[in-house]
Motif scaffolding. Structure first.
Motif, PDB file in Angstrom:
ATOM      1  N   UNK A 104       8.830 -10.708  -1.686  1.00  0.00           N
ATOM      2  CA  UNK A 104       8.689 -11.546  -2.881  1.00  0.00           C
ATOM      3  C   UNK A 104       8.558 -10.716  -4.153  1.00  0.00           C
ATOM      4  N   UNK A 105       8.208  -9.441  -4.004  1.00  0.00           N
ATOM      5  CA  UNK A 105       8.089  -8.543  -5.156  1.00  0.00           C
ATOM      6  C   UNK A 105       8.748  -7.210  -4.837  1.00  0.00           C
ATOM      7  N   UNK A 106       9.200  -6.527  -5.882  1.00  0.00           N
ATOM      8  CA  UNK A 106       9.654  -5.160  -5.712  1.00  0.00           C
ATOM      9  C   UNK A 106       9.265  -4.349  -6.934  1.00  0.00           C
ATOM     10  N   UNK A 107       9.316  -3.037  -6.799  1.00  0.00           N
ATOM     11  CA  UNK A 107       8.916  -2.140  -7.878  1.00  0.00           C
ATOM     12  C   UNK A 107      10.039  -1.160  -8.181  1.00  0.00           C
ATOM     13  N   UNK A 108      10.066  -0.706  -9.430  1.00  0.00           N
ATOM     14  CA  UNK A 108      11.039   0.288  -9.871  1.00  0.00           C
ATOM     15  C   UNK A 108      10.308   1.403 -10.605  1.00  0.00           C
ATOM     16  N   UNK A 109      10.688   2.637 -10.321  1.00  0.00           N
ATOM     17  CA  UNK A 109      10.175   3.784 -11.059  1.00  0.00           C
ATOM     18  C   UNK A 109      11.253   4.308 -11.983  1.00  0.00           C
ATOM     19  N   UNK A 110      10.847   5.065 -13.012  1.00  0.00           N
ATOM     20  CA  UNK A 110      11.836   5.458 -14.009  1.00  0.00           C
ATOM     21  C   UNK A 110      11.453   6.741 -14.731  1.00  0.00           C
ATOM     22  N   UNK A 111      12.475   7.327 -15.323  1.00  0.00           N
ATOM     23  CA  UNK A 111      12.267   8.465 -16.213  1.00  0.00           C
ATOM     24  C   UNK A 111      11.522   8.061 -17.485  1.00  0.00           C
ATOM     25  N   UNK A 112      11.395   6.761 -17.744  1.00  0.00           N
ATOM     26  CA  UNK A 112      10.678   6.316 -18.953  1.00  0.00           C
ATOM     27  C   UNK A 112       9.154   6.337 -18.766  1.00  0.00           C
ATOM     28  N   UNK A 113       8.691   6.924 -17.646  1.00  0.00           N
ATOM     29  CA  UNK A 113       7.261   7.154 -17.381  1.00  0.00           C
ATOM     30  C   UNK A 113       6.515   5.907 -16.903  1.00  0.00           C
ATOM     31  N   UNK A 114       7.227   4.853 -16.573  1.00  0.00           N
ATOM     32  CA  UNK A 114       6.571   3.627 -16.111  1.00  0.00           C
ATOM     33  C   UNK A 114       7.063   3.235 -14.722  1.00  0.00           C
ATOM     34  N   UNK A 115       6.262   2.380 -14.102  1.00  0.00           N
ATOM     35  CA  UNK A 115       6.675   1.648 -12.897  1.00  0.00           C
ATOM     36  C   UNK A 115       6.549   0.171 -13.237  1.00  0.00           C
ATOM     37  N   UNK A 116       7.555  -0.595 -12.868  1.00  0.00           N
ATOM     38  CA  UNK A 116       7.522  -2.021 -13.177  1.00  0.00           C
ATOM     39  C   UNK A 116       7.511  -2.845 -11.887  1.00  0.00           C
TER      40      UNK A 116
END
Length: 414
Positions: A104-116
């Motif tokens: 029901x949920x997923x997460x993304x990591x990024x070079x922009x220094x955040x996880x969403x």
């Protein structure tokens, strides 16, 4: 002992019992490896009741309903995925994507220094996990619970977050270089982190304290994996070696020597008896977990092996290579069963569907592909990204896919 609730484990099929004992929440699994769509659910429930005291008569109907859901899932073999939504997830390229157990949920990591954190059904953002001072590279839910998220960063720290509120519980400090891989222990009591400082560390989820430093590699620790029991962890390094560690003591049990290039990935199989490793030396190796001995070397690829994995039954191995092809091998006979040919660029990520009947690959040619495990034929091309795809993942039931790309977006496929 008091039974609290049930979880389904779809592949390998089984039921997980969550129960309370002496004030602590514990779990045990009922494996249903022989379950087929033709299995009589009433007879199976009776067998389970006789062997497992926690499953009382009052719970019998609930167990039957779970078995029926498992049988229904086993019959869904021809699902074709349709593009649902593109999420302009970050202002800089993504690094990884990961589902919680329910999907029901997923997460993304990024070079922009955040996880969403995202809601899968709607594609809406639930939380932005901010606080890291550099690239958020490694991310994970503490499945099967799904109430915590760990993020590992190039800022040398790992953070533990509440998945429900986005609040940061702990910041794990101690590594001297970038954190590039992490994992929760199966019991969700520990987080393991691997770093470019040549070490891995174990951290206590409750206290935030460092439990153990796993020292011995002479180059970057690029991959790690707990076994399903949680008493061992394996680490793969750019020093061409793999180490097996005892979690309780932090002591190295075996060093697996044989590769002639950097390790790209390591993984235990389901029953903790085997370890598979991929390497830049163009080979994949299979090792006995107990003895640390090399069982076989798989030498089909012409370029670096960039990713490797078991299916959830531990019977099959899939490899992805810079040569633009993927392979599926038998873990028992070590034979190459099928070659997956069709991508126009290197394949950096590969995974089995939970059912084990399909393989998903992500490539620098800007597409992901679904393949039939038995025939090796390409079933579907997932296109639309405008740059290389470096991450792809199935949800736990195998009916949703997320692809993550260097184009700063991820795409949801149902």
């Amino acid at each position: 002992m008091k039974l609290k609730r049930f979880y389904l484990r779809y592949y390998p099929p089984g039921i997980i019992l969550e129960y309370e004992k002496r004030g602590y929440l514990r779990s045990k699994s009922i494996d249903l490896f022989d379950l087929t769509p033709e299995t009589n659910p009433d007879e199976l429930v009776e067998e389970i009741r006789q062997s497992e005291p926690l499953v009382t008569e009052s719970r019998a109907d609930q167990v039957k309903q779970l078995i029926l859901r498992l049988q229904q899932k086993q019959g869904q073999k021809n699902h074709r995925f349709c593009f649902f939504k593109e999420l302009k997830a970050h202002v800089l390229p993504l690094t990884n994507v990961a589902f919680d157990k329910s999907g029901s949920r997923f997460i993304t990591g990024s070079y922009d220094r955040t996880c969403r954190v995202w809601d899968t059904a709607s594609g809406t953002e639930l939380h932005t996990l901010e606080g890291h001072k550099n690239v958020v590279y490694a991310i994970a839910f503490n499945n099967p619970y799904g109430d915590k998220i760990a993020t590992g960063s190039f800022d040398k720290t790992c953070k533990l977050w509440c998945a429900e509120t986005g609040i940061c519980f702990h910041t794990f400090r101690g590594h001297m270089a970038e954190i590039v891989c992490l994992a929760f222990s199966p019991q969700s009591t520990l987080v393991a982190t691997g770093s470019m400082d040549c070490t891995a560390k174990l951290w206590d989820v409750e206290t935030g304290e460092e439990v153990a430093a796993l020292c011995g590699h002479t180059a970057e620790v690029i991959s790690l994996c707990f076994n399903t029991v949680g008493n061992q962890i394996v680490t793969g390094s750019f020093d061409h070696t793999v180490s097996i560690w005892d979690v309780a003591s932090g002591r190295r049990v075996h060093t697996l020597i044989g590769h002639r290039g950097e390790i790209s990935n390591v993984q235990f199989n389901w029953d903790c008896t085997l370890i598979v490793t991929g390497s830049m030396d163009k080979t994949c190796k299979l090792w006995e977990a107990v003895s640390g001995k090399c069982v076989t070397t798989l030498v089909e690829h012409k370029e670096e092996v960039l990713d490797v994995c078991f299916d959830l039954s531990g019977q099959l191995i899939a490899t992805a290579s810079a040569d633009g092809t993927a392979r599926v091998f038998s873990a028992a006979t070590h034979q190459c069963l099928v070659s997956l040919v069709g991508h126009d660029g290197e394949i950096s990520k590969i995974c089995f569907s939970p059912q084990g009947s399909r393989v998903l690959t992500a490539s620098s040619d800007k597409t992901a592909r679904l393949w039939d495990v038995q025939s090796g034929s390409s079933l579907q091309v997932l296109d639309g990204h405008t740059d290389e795809i470096f991450s792809c993942v199935f949800n736990y039931e195998g009916d949703t896919i997320i692809t993550g790309s260097k184009d700063n977006t991820c795409r949801i496929w149902y």
